[in-house]
Design a protein around this motif. Sequence first.
Motif, PDB file in Angstrom:
ATOM      1  N   HIS A 109      42.500  24.144   6.226  1.00 15.07           N
ATOM      2  CA  HIS A 109      43.116  23.950   4.910  1.00 15.07           C
ATOM      3  C   HIS A 109      44.612  23.665   5.004  1.00 15.07           C
ATOM      4  CE1 HIS A 109      39.293  25.316   3.458  1.00 15.07           C
ATOM      5  NE2 HIS A 109      39.415  26.413   4.169  1.00 15.07           N
ATOM      6  N   TYR A 110      45.099  23.294   6.186  1.00 14.25           N
ATOM      7  CA  TYR A 110      46.527  23.054   6.420  1.00 14.25           C
ATOM      8  C   TYR A 110      46.895  21.696   5.826  1.00 14.25           C
ATOM      9  CZ  TYR A 110      50.874  23.673   9.113  1.00 14.25           C
ATOM     10  OH  TYR A 110      52.176  23.868   9.513  1.00 14.25           O
ATOM     11  N   TYR A 111      47.574  21.730   4.670  1.00 14.82           N
ATOM     12  CA  TYR A 111      47.984  20.517   3.961  1.00 14.82           C
ATOM     13  C   TYR A 111      49.503  20.448   4.029  1.00 14.82           C
ATOM     14  CZ  TYR A 111      47.954  16.882   0.371  1.00 14.82           C
ATOM     15  OH  TYR A 111      48.081  15.701  -0.306  1.00 14.82           O
ATOM     16  N   ALA A 112      50.043  19.410   4.658  1.00 12.72           N
ATOM     17  CA  ALA A 112      51.478  19.376   4.918  1.00 12.72           C
ATOM     18  C   ALA A 112      52.031  17.959   4.839  1.00 12.72           C
ATOM     19  CB  ALA A 112      51.766  19.955   6.299  1.00 12.72           C
ATOM     20  N   ALA A 113      53.358  17.901   4.753  1.00 15.84           N
ATOM     21  CA  ALA A 113      54.116  16.657   4.846  1.00 15.84           C
ATOM     22  C   ALA A 113      55.356  16.941   5.675  1.00 15.84           C
ATOM     23  CB  ALA A 113      54.509  16.156   3.457  1.00 15.84           C
ATOM     24  N   PHE A 114      55.815  15.928   6.411  1.00 14.31           N
ATOM     25  CA  PHE A 114      56.939  16.081   7.330  1.00 14.31           C
ATOM     26  C   PHE A 114      57.974  14.989   7.084  1.00 14.31           C
ATOM     27  CE2 PHE A 114      53.073  17.620   9.212  1.00 14.31           C
ATOM     28  CZ  PHE A 114      53.419  18.797   9.846  1.00 14.31           C
ATOM     29  N   VAL A 115      59.241  15.378   7.086  1.00 19.78           N
ATOM     30  CA  VAL A 115      60.345  14.446   6.893  1.00 19.78           C
ATOM     31  C   VAL A 115      61.463  14.822   7.863  1.00 19.78           C
ATOM     32  CG1 VAL A 115      62.070  13.636   5.227  1.00 19.78           C
ATOM     33  CG2 VAL A 115      59.767  14.133   4.455  1.00 19.78           C
ATOM     34  N   ILE A 116      62.115  13.819   8.430  1.00 16.47           N
ATOM     35  CA  ILE A 116      63.279  14.056   9.282  1.00 16.47           C
ATOM     36  C   ILE A 116      64.516  14.063   8.389  1.00 16.47           C
ATOM     37  CG2 ILE A 116      64.657  13.215  11.224  1.00 16.47           C
ATOM     38  CD1 ILE A 116      61.851  14.196  12.016  1.00 16.47           C
TER      39      ILE A 116
END
Length: 125
Positions: free
Chosen positions: A102-109
């Motif tokens: 269920h790991y729902y994520a977003a990544f930004v530098i």
Amino acid sequence: MFDHVKIGCSDYAASKAFFLTALAPLDVAAVGEGAPSYGIELVAKGDDASLCLFQGQGPIAPLHLAFKAKTREQVEAFYRAALAAGGKDNGPPGLRPQYSPHYYAAFVIGPDGHNVEAVCQRKDA
């Protein structure tokens, strides 16, 4: 576990603007600020742990900072806000089953090369 984490920034004003904008969808706001050498303290509504930013000296080592989101919609709003604040895409919102089902994520530098993540691990979110 943490009471607070304090990180140096190469450009305090740019980092402050980025984190305030990117983390606003996660109900994070400034609770105190001093001179750039002291910095700003950011806290999520209803929490007591804080992220503190200050004007660093010398090279800044990139970190991975993961912020808890209550819903998947908050993850998506974080991603849009972080990009609008000048962040660079490092992984759009979505499930990451390699971490957990269920790991729902977003990544930004962010401005100093930090990998900034918003993650919701709730099954029902």
